[in-house]
Design an enzyme around this catalytic site. Structure first.
Site, PDB file in Angstrom:
ATOM      1  N   HIS A 143       6.421   5.633  -0.510  1.00 65.13           N
ATOM      2  CA  HIS A 143       4.871   5.220  -0.724  1.00 65.13           C
ATOM      3  C   HIS A 143       4.908   3.666  -1.192  1.00 65.13           C
ATOM      4  CE1 HIS A 143       4.432   9.538  -1.862  1.00 65.13           C
ATOM      5  NE2 HIS A 143       3.387   9.241  -1.594  1.00 65.13           N
ATOM      6  N   LYS A 147       2.530   2.028  -6.429  1.00 62.23           N
ATOM      7  CA  LYS A 147       2.895   3.313  -7.137  1.00 62.23           C
ATOM      8  C   LYS A 147       3.566   3.633  -8.227  1.00 62.23           C
ATOM      9  CE  LYS A 147       3.486   8.269  -5.749  1.00 62.23           C
ATOM     10  NZ  LYS A 147       2.129   8.807  -6.489  1.00 62.23           N
TER      11      LYS A 147
END
Length: 253
Positions: A143, A147
């Site tokens: 990700h 995040k």
């Protein structure tokens, strides 16, 4: 026609869903809820769900955790089914979701992507065959660098799907750097990568004697989650009280 209240309409996901709904003849956003008024929408926007008196078939929630309790209370009092897409709920809030589902239809899923939820069903089948044959299972998720949580909720949901297909539950291994020993046969390794602006990539690997099977899913934009939420709204319209998830939507396709 499915009439939708968009809870968190002026956030990024709220605007993506707004754009997609405008192109879908089967749905209509009849009202929005957001504390911010910096965006002009084609539907009326209220500061809170309690102020919204527009009739609707379902609420899609992509807001903040602080607003979830009021949302759930309003959906119960008005008997409006709700799709909870907001992540990071506390244990108490997750418990409340389960209690509310006894009174009104609630759909909650770790990931709204139709592709991810199809993958979860495939993993159950694969694990039933490959786990019994002694294959090791590893999950790698990637990700963007903003995040906060690791591993992702989706990675954990994929691991849960693998476990559902196994004859016995395997333990999750998040970090092997602090111990020096061979891999336990009854574990699922989960690794997290945080870099750049990767929207979301998940890889599930089954490795056995002389062969490897890999499952990949890549999200190129957050639109995949928005599309899933809209399909969930169509599905949840008119449903009886209960706790639903995206697997129910997939099975209805």
């Amino acid at each position: 026609m499915t009439r939708i209240i968009m809870h968190g309409c002026n956030g990024h996901m709220g605007q993506v869903i707004t754009e997609l709904c405008a192109k879908d003849e089967e749905v209509e956003i009849v009202a929005g809820v957001d504390v911010s008024d910096h965006i002009q929408n084609t539907y009326p926007v209220y500061k809170s769900i309690a102020e919204c008196d527009v009739d609707a078939d379902v609420v899609i929630d992509f807001a903040v955790v602080q607003a979830i309790d009021g949302l759930l209370d309003t959906c119960v009092s008005r008997q409006i089914p709700v799709i909870v897409c907001t992540t990071g709920l506390s244990d108490a809030q997750n418990d409340k979701v389960k209690e509310v589902a006894k009174k009104v239809a609630v759909l909650k899923s770790a990931n709204m992507s139709l592709g991810i939820n199809t993958l979860m069903e495939l993993l159950k089948q694969a694990a039933a065959v490959l786990g019994a044959a002694g294959f090791d299972c590893e999950i790698v998720e990637r990700h963007h660098n903003q995040k906060l949580d690791a591993p992702s909720g989706t990675a954990l949901a994929l691991a849960d799907s693998v476990n559902e297909g196994l004859l016995e539950r395997y333990e999750y291994k998040f970090d092997r750097s602090k111990e020096r020993k061979k891999r336990d046969k009854k574990e699922i390794g989960i690794s997290a990568v945080r870099a750049g602006n990767i929207v979301g990539q998940h890889e599930v690997l089954f490795a056995g004697p002389d062969e490897v099977i890999e499952f990949h899913h890549t999200a190129y934009s957050k639109g995949v989650f928005a599309k899933g939420a809209i399909e969930a709204a169509k599905y949840l319209k008119g449903k009886d009280a209960g706790l639903y998830d995206m697997s129910d939507v997939i099975k209805n396709k």
